[in-house]
Design an enzyme around this catalytic site. Structure first.
Site, PDB file in Angstrom:
ATOM      1  N   THR A  44       0.834  -1.209   0.000  1.00  0.00           N
ATOM      2  CA  THR A  44       0.000   0.000   0.000  1.00  0.00           C
ATOM      3  C   THR A  44       0.865   1.254   0.000  1.00  0.00           C
ATOM      4  O   THR A  44       0.563   2.242  -0.681  1.00  0.00           O
ATOM      5  CB  THR A  44      -0.916   0.000   1.239  1.00  0.00           C
ATOM      6  OG1 THR A  44      -1.738  -1.160   1.188  1.00  0.00           O
ATOM      7  CG2 THR A  44      -1.784   1.244   1.291  1.00  0.00           C
ATOM      8  N   HIS A  47       2.044   1.987  -3.380  1.00  0.00           N
ATOM      9  CA  HIS A  47       0.986   2.634  -4.174  1.00  0.00           C
ATOM     10  C   HIS A  47       0.936   4.139  -3.880  1.00  0.00           C
ATOM     11  O   HIS A  47       0.812   4.964  -4.777  1.00  0.00           O
ATOM     12  CB  HIS A  47      -0.391   2.029  -3.854  1.00  0.00           C
ATOM     13  CG  HIS A  47      -0.567   0.624  -4.332  1.00  0.00           C
ATOM     14  ND1 HIS A  47      -0.494   0.287  -5.665  1.00  0.00           N
ATOM     15  CD2 HIS A  47      -0.825  -0.535  -3.670  1.00  0.00           C
ATOM     16  CE1 HIS A  47      -0.702  -1.025  -5.797  1.00  0.00           C
ATOM     17  NE2 HIS A  47      -0.883  -1.548  -4.596  1.00  0.00           N
TER      18      HIS A  47
END
Lengths: 351, 351, 351, 351
Positions: A44, A47
């Site tokens: 994450t 990202h």
């Protein structure tokens, strides 16, 4: 307590991040302040760093990101009861509202009003982080910070494996990231009879093997469906743990799933997939289990037991360790095209 | 095929048994004839030998007893479809009727019209035994006869452990007989976080330790309740597997059972017990699971995987091996007061 | 016994079927011969009649089709034990091999070598049908043939509902065919708190209402997603039973599924679907259960109890009854574009 | 708000209770103050009133007792978030600590540090009661106070039935008290195929019948074991819900329990019982489930749905309604030897 701290901040709506010096956070009455001893990179975070489509739609800079950590509680709010100053903790990153249907029935991890640490609130790529008491998880002091920090993703793996009922069964784990590696070790610890690991990158396929896969295959060099079907007399495997989100892995996963089997979906496809519901699920009498987060706190008790009683050794997955000031170096390892990396752990305080 | 065979027969309604030479059995159309390669003593056989109260009410001499074995199929009846001459098999000893409610819903092991091999029919302490095809279990040839023979009691242990959901949990196994030893190995294989073994006889407590108990205690020398409560911070254990049938073991088992825990009842008390249903079960929100036999054949697939993929090594439990003609010697070891014995395996054919 | 019988035969690889007079079938030693008292049309039979893509790939004319029936046993083979001449039976249509992994673990309904009555073997659109004893289901004589005949599809509905855990829950059933109607009645009988029925054809939506849907909506006239979300305070329903196989129904079903909910997939999409695995399953922590057939015979005991103890009244679903010689008329009702039909039942013998 | 209130107090360590006027309670920051609209008598209150052995060991007079109620929130503490002034609530009576293993894994109802309202703290036989926010249950305003007040014991019944998996099964409920009556209605609502109710007192056996028992028998006039065995072809019932705690009921319950059945233990034996673990549990492959309290708050959502969507009508069980000042009259009805009583509900404020 020092008034300023080092932190990694997403300052702008663009790729990248900045090392900054900011005020140490102030806590609310139901929160605790933690001095971070170790913090680790999750997919994450990559990202967010890369500022991809998902990040653009969800993240509101400026903010400190990061959500995996371990540290010591240095301050507690007035309403805090369970946690004390001096406690050694890690944290559940799902922040539940506490009053919706899901929260009132033991499913806080899929709260209707869920917030996520380091995504919806300031995170832990910093020397200090504040979290609600409800998310604090007191950790055995024999577990060093670098391992305690990865309890959250290790919890994803634990939850996935425990829901899949793998003991004495033949299973396949699709994926070669850190959570697939953890899941391999856990599946082995809870007695999977035979584990096929299906990955991509050679470095990581090797890591799957090291973590306990009986057979570890790269899709780059193997017809994995054929090999697994051959090795199971054409019957397929009892359980597939899908930890990539890739269309091919999902397709292959169902091809090798035995009639009546369980498909555990953890990897997140970035967009809609093509799906053969009839042959994959209905005619097979199969089951799909969606995994999001970890049970609060059943999974944490389980993962603690696995670590505390040395049922798994996850240290081989921690491939990179460095000071937090080397953040860029760590992040580069994670996003490099060769993926010669497991988990990257930072130490905010130099030793 | 020779027309006569060696067998151990219960000839009279009295203690003891006799080595005899009798006709090789003739099979019915739905049966198979097996040349026995190994056969082992179960506690039930000791009851029959000793002619205790239970045996007197259930057994009808003259009969050949014994029910644990492995061997090779030498003849099959006309209606037999699944099993072939030459197959290497062991057997489920519960002979189901095939048409009652339990049989028609996947619970043949608790059939309403259940017969038991070597109890209600002639058994396998012999060079040949006939069994219904439905009870034959084809066994991996890599598993030697002495281990293949004990698959049936190993199946009791497997069923007990699999029903009890022990992965990542702290558990206690009460008992030091062969099935408690097997259960210890299985619990360890499927990831019990910590196993307390509670036995009586020093030789066997040592065997529990060898099979994977983290702590193995004798009730002769330890206050086991106190030690286990201390070791679990006064919370008790998640699961108790009761494998003795003794009043004290049952009482102690509930004393150390955590609120919300599972108590798996396998050991058979010889008579009614005194039971504190309120404190043991109701106030604790606990569950008791009665275990009889093994699932036909879910448990057999599980135990095969555990053996075939070497998740457990049960060879230390096989403490005595000898020709069938030394039957008395083997039985004496089982019923001796010192219990310096695990499993006794006989080989009907001398090597 | 007459030597010839009336039957409905698929003679050529083309749409349609023919009423023929053929020999009464001869049974094998493990089979029983049944005089058919009632037989009913399933959607599968319409596929065979219409000779669609699936039928072309699976069906081998010439053959008698049809698989739902009730009748009286008039002859039994030599190896038949459980069933007697004179028994009033219906039949499980999944013919299991009896020796694969699934068959040996209580999952005969998804046997690896599954044959289906009236698809892979001659069926029951006839005055007599032969079936393996293992598939015969002795039926309470108080259940008239027209209801006894539809026990098989009623069993699909029963299995779907029982796997979905609907008691005291708010649920949606997608579909308005006979099985959706049955499922509605069963869900009501086992205490679903509120049932939303989502259908298409007005006649059938009305039938859903009659069978117990609290709210029955047609997608032709309602924004069903909006209405259900409004009626559930935006939380959605606990369980969705998908019984159409249509892309829109699947999409809508997941839109209205609560976090942590169960989606039971029974309707068979004719081709691959587009599927949002991330939002439908993973982020929701949802579960998909694939339903094929019925448990042999747990489901049959359940459905018998529901019928015998009058927990459901399924007679409103039997909208058409006629002699078997009016086969074309019955089939036309089923395939008509208006779908003003529930179940069509034929009586092979005129009354 | 008035400063004084009417209350029923246990003042001395002796049988009886007193109507008193006392100060309205002051709340803590995490508590709410409720104006009681209805409050009902539980068996526990009769134990306290009668000052039996259990009461002597657990209760510390002086204290207000009573724990079942419904009312309106009139004041909330500073830390209260979920509940508002004006909310119409009832309460879970198990007050959990919030930080033990059980509390952190969704089992607050069996908290290690459990306190019980009206037992360990002042209760609700009064015009006002204070409770921790965590125990407050917001109730649908369409449920009148007299029914809302009995949600707590109705929850015991709901939890017992939901854990026992009764849909489409034949069951027996042992007991004729209010909770057995509730359980009967719930079992009927969730589709038990046939319900045998076994009670004692004629008035209450009649109530069982009214609540949905297909057959209701008194042990005073029937050989209930024989009748139930006859009615089930000698197989027994799938599920027994034991709601008396009497040795005879427990013995009889196991006699009529089918092999593989479930025995749900809710009634609390006052002392140890004699128990045939071998025949009752082990040889049968049966399961015993101990029920204490209700799931917080899964059970409350279920019971709310049952009431809100009118799946059960429990009003026949509320046989006595009166002002709180008639407390003695109500309590006398409960403890009378004829037991011509279901639930007694008091209204603290005269209408």
């Amino acid at each position: 307590m020092a008034e300023k701290m080092l932190a990694v901040m997403k300052k702008k709506r663009a790729s990248g991040a900045e090392l900054v010096t900011v005020d140490i956070p102030r806590i609310n009455p139901d929160e605790v302040l933690v001095k971070v001893k170790a913090t680790s990179i999750c997919g994450t975070d990559a990202h967010i760093y890369n500022w991809d489509e998902w990040a653009q739609s969800r993240i509101h800079p400026p903010m400190i990101f990061g959500h995996e950590f371990a540290g010591e509680v240095v301050q507690v709010g007035d309403q805090v009861k369970r946690i004390k100053v001096g406690d050694y903790i890690s944290a559940e990153t799902h922040i539940p509202c506490g009053h919706c249907y899901q929260c009132l029935t033991g499913r806080q991890h899929i709260c209707q009003n869920l917030k996520i640490l380091g995504v919806d609130t300031d995170g832990c790529f910093a020397q200090y982080v504040r979290i609600p008491e409800v998310c604090a998880w007191r950790t055995d002091r024999n577990i060093p910070p670098e391992l305690a920090s990865v309890q959250e993703p290790f919890g994803n793996a634990t939850y996935s494996v425990m829901e899949s009922d793998v003991s004495a069964k033949v299973i396949t784990i699709m994926g070669d990231g850190p959570i697939a590696c953890f899941a391999t070790a856990i599946a082995r610890a809870v007695g999977a009879a035979k584990i096929f690991g299906v990955g991509e990158f050679p470095y990581r396929v090797n890591l799957l093997k090291k973590m306990g896969a009986d057979v570890a295959l790269s899709i780059l060099t193997h017809d994995t469906v054929e090999e697994i079907m051959d090795a199971t007399s054409g019957e397929g495997v009892d359980v597939v743990l899908e930890m990539t989100g890739a269309q091919k892995a999902i397709d292959d996963g169902f091809k090798i799933l035995k009639k009546g089997g369980t498909f555990t979906a953890f990897g997140i496809p970035p967009s809609k997939i093509e799906f053969d519901l009839s042959n994959n699920v209905i005619f097979k009498g199969a089951k799909i289990i969606g995994i999001n987060g970890r049970l609060m706190f059943e999974t944490w008790f389980q993962l603690s037991n696995l670590l505390k009683f040395k049922k798994v050794d996850i240290s081989p997955v921690i491939t990179h360790k460095m000071p937090l000031k080397d953040f860029y170096k760590g992040m580069e390892a994670v996003i490099s095209s060769k993926r010669e990396v497991g988990k990257v752990v930072f130490f905010p305080e130099e030793k």
